[in-house]
Motif scaffolding. Structure first.
Motif, short mmCIF file in Angstrom:
data_model
loop_
_atom_site.label_atom_id
_atom_site.label_comp_id
_atom_site.label_asym_id
_atom_site.label_seq_id
_atom_site.Cartn_x
_atom_site.Cartn_y
_atom_site.Cartn_z
N VAL A 195 0.83 -1.22 0.00
CA VAL A 195 0.00 0.00 0.00
C VAL A 195 0.86 1.26 0.00
O VAL A 195 0.36 2.36 -0.27
CB VAL A 195 -0.96 -0.02 1.22
CG1 VAL A 195 -1.69 1.30 1.40
CG2 VAL A 195 -1.97 -1.16 1.06
N PRO A 226 -3.62 7.75 -0.64
CA PRO A 226 -4.70 7.49 0.32
C PRO A 226 -6.06 7.97 -0.18
O PRO A 226 -6.18 9.04 -0.79
CB PRO A 226 -4.27 8.27 1.56
CG PRO A 226 -2.78 8.35 1.45
CD PRO A 226 -2.51 8.49 -0.01
N GLY A 227 -7.07 7.17 0.09
CA GLY A 227 -8.44 7.49 -0.26
C GLY A 227 -9.37 6.75 0.68
O GLY A 227 -9.19 6.79 1.90
N ARG A 228 -10.31 6.02 0.13
CA ARG A 228 -11.25 5.25 0.94
C ARG A 228 -10.79 3.79 0.98
O ARG A 228 -10.56 3.19 -0.07
CB ARG A 228 -12.65 5.33 0.34
CG ARG A 228 -13.23 6.74 0.29
CD ARG A 228 -14.30 6.83 -0.80
NE ARG A 228 -13.72 6.57 -2.12
CZ ARG A 228 -14.44 6.38 -3.21
NH1 ARG A 228 -15.76 6.40 -3.16
NH2 ARG A 228 -13.85 6.16 -4.38
N ALA A 229 -10.69 3.23 2.16
CA ALA A 229 -10.21 1.85 2.32
C ALA A 229 -11.24 1.01 3.05
O ALA A 229 -11.94 1.50 3.95
CB ALA A 229 -8.88 1.82 3.07
N LEU A 237 -3.65 2.28 8.39
CA LEU A 237 -4.16 2.95 7.19
C LEU A 237 -4.64 4.36 7.52
O LEU A 237 -4.33 5.32 6.78
CB LEU A 237 -5.31 2.13 6.58
CG LEU A 237 -4.91 0.85 5.85
CD1 LEU A 237 -6.14 -0.02 5.59
CD2 LEU A 237 -4.19 1.16 4.54
N TRP A 295 -5.72 7.44 5.08
CA TRP A 295 -6.90 6.78 4.52
C TRP A 295 -8.12 7.02 5.41
O TRP A 295 -8.00 7.12 6.63
CB TRP A 295 -6.67 5.28 4.39
CG TRP A 295 -5.62 4.89 3.40
CD1 TRP A 295 -4.27 4.84 3.60
CD2 TRP A 295 -5.83 4.49 2.04
NE1 TRP A 295 -3.63 4.44 2.46
CE2 TRP A 295 -4.56 4.21 1.49
CE3 TRP A 295 -6.96 4.32 1.25
CZ2 TRP A 295 -4.39 3.79 0.18
CZ3 TRP A 295 -6.80 3.89 -0.06
CH2 TRP A 295 -5.53 3.64 -0.59
N THR A 296 -9.29 7.07 4.79
CA THR A 296 -10.56 6.99 5.51
C THR A 296 -11.02 5.54 5.44
O THR A 296 -11.18 4.99 4.34
CB THR A 296 -11.63 7.90 4.86
OG1 THR A 296 -11.15 9.25 4.90
CG2 THR A 296 -12.94 7.80 5.61
N VAL A 297 -11.21 4.90 6.59
CA VAL A 297 -11.30 3.44 6.63
C VAL A 297 -12.67 2.97 7.13
O VAL A 297 -13.20 3.50 8.11
CB VAL A 297 -10.22 2.85 7.57
CG1 VAL A 297 -10.22 1.33 7.52
CG2 VAL A 297 -8.83 3.40 7.20
N ARG A 351 -11.36 8.64 11.92
CA ARG A 351 -11.09 8.28 10.53
C ARG A 351 -11.54 6.85 10.20
O ARG A 351 -11.38 6.40 9.07
CB ARG A 351 -9.60 8.41 10.21
CG ARG A 351 -9.05 9.82 10.38
CD ARG A 351 -7.66 9.92 9.77
NE ARG A 351 -7.70 9.72 8.32
CZ ARG A 351 -7.95 10.68 7.44
NH1 ARG A 351 -8.18 11.91 7.84
NH2 ARG A 351 -7.96 10.41 6.15
N ASP A 388 -11.21 2.74 -2.73
CA ASP A 388 -9.98 2.79 -3.51
C ASP A 388 -9.02 1.66 -3.14
O ASP A 388 -8.13 1.31 -3.91
CB ASP A 388 -9.28 4.14 -3.28
CG ASP A 388 -10.22 5.30 -3.57
OD1 ASP A 388 -10.64 5.42 -4.74
OD2 ASP A 388 -10.55 6.06 -2.65
#
Length: 208
Positions: free
Chosen positions: A34, A39-42, A56, A61-63, A88, A106
């Motif tokens: 990774v 970073p994006g949506r995980a 993350l 990342w937003t998880v 987050r 993502d």
């Protein structure tokens, strides 16, 4: 009692055996694979005590982090608050064979999604692929066998090779790129503290 209740009972009992089951560190393959992603949506499937989701979130990342065990999720949420990234991460309880989180991501990560209770793993991983946004990545890490010296409690359980994982995903031709498909050795610290060597496999695919 339903299969979901049986699975929830099993995993809650598993996590209740000790105050901490896993190391608290993110999976090495996740970190390696990774590192080059924006970073994006995980989505973290089978998040356990939350180490991967927390890592993350710390990377930006937003998880959405999912597990069947309410005990594990409660513990993970506390760890995330202690790490300063609780805002987050969205912790969700799912029996992945019967329900799946909404949305597109993502990054979808399935790290060692195995179970000694009934688990529709291939179907779940196809759902995971379906949740990947355009340009996003699906990362799957799995064991290739039980720990050395441990008798096989379920002789009918099959640990798929990377090629078998990719085939079972049933990815539409021309819509995905295979970035990683490999077997490798890994050192693992077991819940009881023993250090063993295991053979695992990594699959990383990107939706075009």
């Amino acid at each position: 009692m339903t299969t979901e209740q049986l699975s929830d009972e099993y995993w809650n009992s598993f996590y209740s055996e000790r105050d901490q089951i896993w190391s608290g560190k993110p999976n090495v393959v996740l970190v390696d694979e990774v590192a080059d992603l924006t970073p994006g949506r995980a989505l973290d499937l089978g998040c356990g005590e939350g180490a991967d989701a927390i890592w993350l979130a710390q990377q930006g990342w937003t998880v959405t982090a999912v597990d069947i065990s309410s005990v594990a999720l409660g513990r993970a949420a506390k760890h995330a608050e202690d790490a300063g990234v609780g805002d987050r991460i969205d912790w969700q309880q799912h029996e992945l064979g019967t329900s799946f989180p909404d949305g597109e991501f993502d990054l979808v990560s399935a790290q060692f999604l195995h179970s000694k209770t009934e688990l529709a793993r291939e179907s779940i991983l196809r759902s995971a692929a379906g949740a990947v946004a355009r340009g996003g990545v699906l990362l799957i890490e799995g064991h290739l066998g039980f720990p050395p010296g441990e008798p096989n409690p379920h002789p009918d359980i099959h640990f798929p090779t990377p090629d078998e994982v990719i085939e079972s995903l049933e990815l539409p031709e021309g819509e995905w790129d295979v970035l990683v498909s490999r077997e490798h050795e890994r050192t693992q610290v077991m819940p009881a503290g023993d250090v063993i060597n295991r053979r695992d496999c990594t699959v990383k695919v990107r939706r075009r």
